[in-house]
Scaffold this motif. Structure first.
Motif, short mmCIF file in Angstrom:
data_model
loop_
_atom_site.label_atom_id
_atom_site.label_comp_id
_atom_site.label_asym_id
_atom_site.label_seq_id
_atom_site.Cartn_x
_atom_site.Cartn_y
_atom_site.Cartn_z
N SER A 76 4.18 -2.93 5.62
CA SER A 76 3.13 -3.93 5.45
C SER A 76 1.79 -3.44 6.01
O SER A 76 0.73 -3.96 5.64
N TYR A 97 -0.97 -1.96 -0.08
CA TYR A 97 -1.94 -2.32 -1.11
C TYR A 97 -2.28 -3.79 -1.03
O TYR A 97 -1.41 -4.65 -0.90
N ASP A 98 -3.57 -4.08 -1.09
CA ASP A 98 -4.07 -5.45 -1.07
C ASP A 98 -5.11 -5.58 -2.17
O ASP A 98 -6.14 -4.92 -2.13
N GLY A 154 -7.00 -7.94 -2.70
CA GLY A 154 -8.17 -8.72 -2.29
C GLY A 154 -9.19 -7.92 -1.50
O GLY A 154 -10.39 -8.24 -1.54
N CYS A 173 -1.23 -0.99 6.11
CA CYS A 173 -1.90 -0.14 5.11
C CYS A 173 -1.30 -0.32 3.72
O CYS A 173 -1.41 0.57 2.87
N SER A 230 1.11 3.43 2.82
CA SER A 230 1.47 2.45 3.85
C SER A 230 2.13 3.14 5.05
O SER A 230 2.50 4.31 5.00
N GLU A 254 -1.91 1.87 -5.05
CA GLU A 254 -1.30 0.68 -5.65
C GLU A 254 0.21 0.64 -5.46
O GLU A 254 0.81 -0.43 -5.44
N GLY A 275 -7.79 -1.45 1.86
CA GLY A 275 -7.12 -1.26 3.13
C GLY A 275 -7.29 0.14 3.69
O GLY A 275 -8.28 0.82 3.45
N ASP A 332 1.78 1.74 -2.80
CA ASP A 332 2.06 1.71 -1.35
C ASP A 332 2.50 3.05 -0.78
O ASP A 332 3.18 3.11 0.25
#
Length: 242
Positions: free
Chosen positions: A115, A119-120, A122, A117, A109, A104, A125, A106
């Motif tokens: 941007s 956190y998404d 929806g 990997c 990432s 959550e 990832g 990042d």
């Protein structure tokens, strides 16, 4: 520095795991403290795809690592029935909740392009192979999961498990029991000790059809923590520069 950050976080989650992890059978709440997408998985090995009579797990997918955590919790919950309400005092909750927080925030990432990997909310990832946090966490969950298979804590699996490897930094990771044992025998032994301790416990009472085991909380926390720390030590030795 890494251990100094990880240790207090672990202790916080350990002592407040009951409050942070409500009954998994309760109604979902997107604001609760479970890891992202926890309710979308069942904690069953059958959720992974099967190819050529092998269960395929990709540890560079957030959701696949989360499934590994949930499988271990589902299989070990019965040993912790006497520790907390609704079986939420399983000592593996601390590691699982922390994993969700890393995603959550990042930590998984792609540096420097955060941007990738990221956190998404929806859709689940990835975990960047270039993420230091992702590399360290790899050695926590992968060693725990492979040791659960090796110790036969996870027994009667329908297929042999195969972890999907990446050609990038291949020598920095181990993807099988044989590989991890050759390179990290002590860490594998410590993870095995945790499961062997659970398997050695006996039922002392049954309360409301729920068996309670003669589990010593200090011992099981110690065994879990030492196995966890062994994985952290491997990861930090490799990825502390990132």
């Amino acid at each position: 520095m890494w251990s100094s950050l990880i240790t207090p976080t672990f202790l916080f989650l350990r002592f407040f795991s009951v409050e942070l992890a409500p009954n998994p059978g309760s109604a979902t709440d997107e604001n609760d403290s479970y890891p992202p997408f926890w309710y979308q998985i069942n904690g069953d090995i059958a959720e992974f795809p099967v190819q050529n009579n092998k269960t395929i797990i990709d540890p560079w997918k957030y959701i696949d690592r989360l499934k590994m955590y949930k499988i271990l919790i589902e299989k070990s919950n019965r040993y912790f029935a006497g520790f907390g309400k609704n079986k939420t005092d399983n000592v593996l909750w601390a590691l699982t909740l922390y994993y969700g927080q890393l995603y959550e925030t990042d930590r998984f990432s792609e540096p420097p392009n955060s941007s990738v990997c990221a956190y998404d909310a929806g859709a689940p990832g990835c975990v960047s192979i270039n993420s230091g946090w992702g590399g360290i966490n790899f050695y926590v969950i992968v060693l725990y999961f492979l040791a659960a298979i090796e110790s036969e804590f996870l027994k009667d699996l329908p297929y042999q498990v195969e972890l999907v490897s990446r050609e990038e930094y291949r020598s920095d990771f181990c993807y099988s029991i044989a590989e991890c044992r050759v390179s990290y025998q002590q860490a594998m032994d410590l993870a095995n000790r945790f499961y062997q301790y659970l398997l050695s416990r006996e039922i002392t009472s049954v309360i409301g059809d729920v068996p309670h085991y003669n589990l010593d909380e200090d011992t099981v926390v110690l065994y879990m923590w030492e196995a966890h720390q062994a994985g952290i030590d491997i990861g930090t030795s490799k990825f502390s520069d990132v």
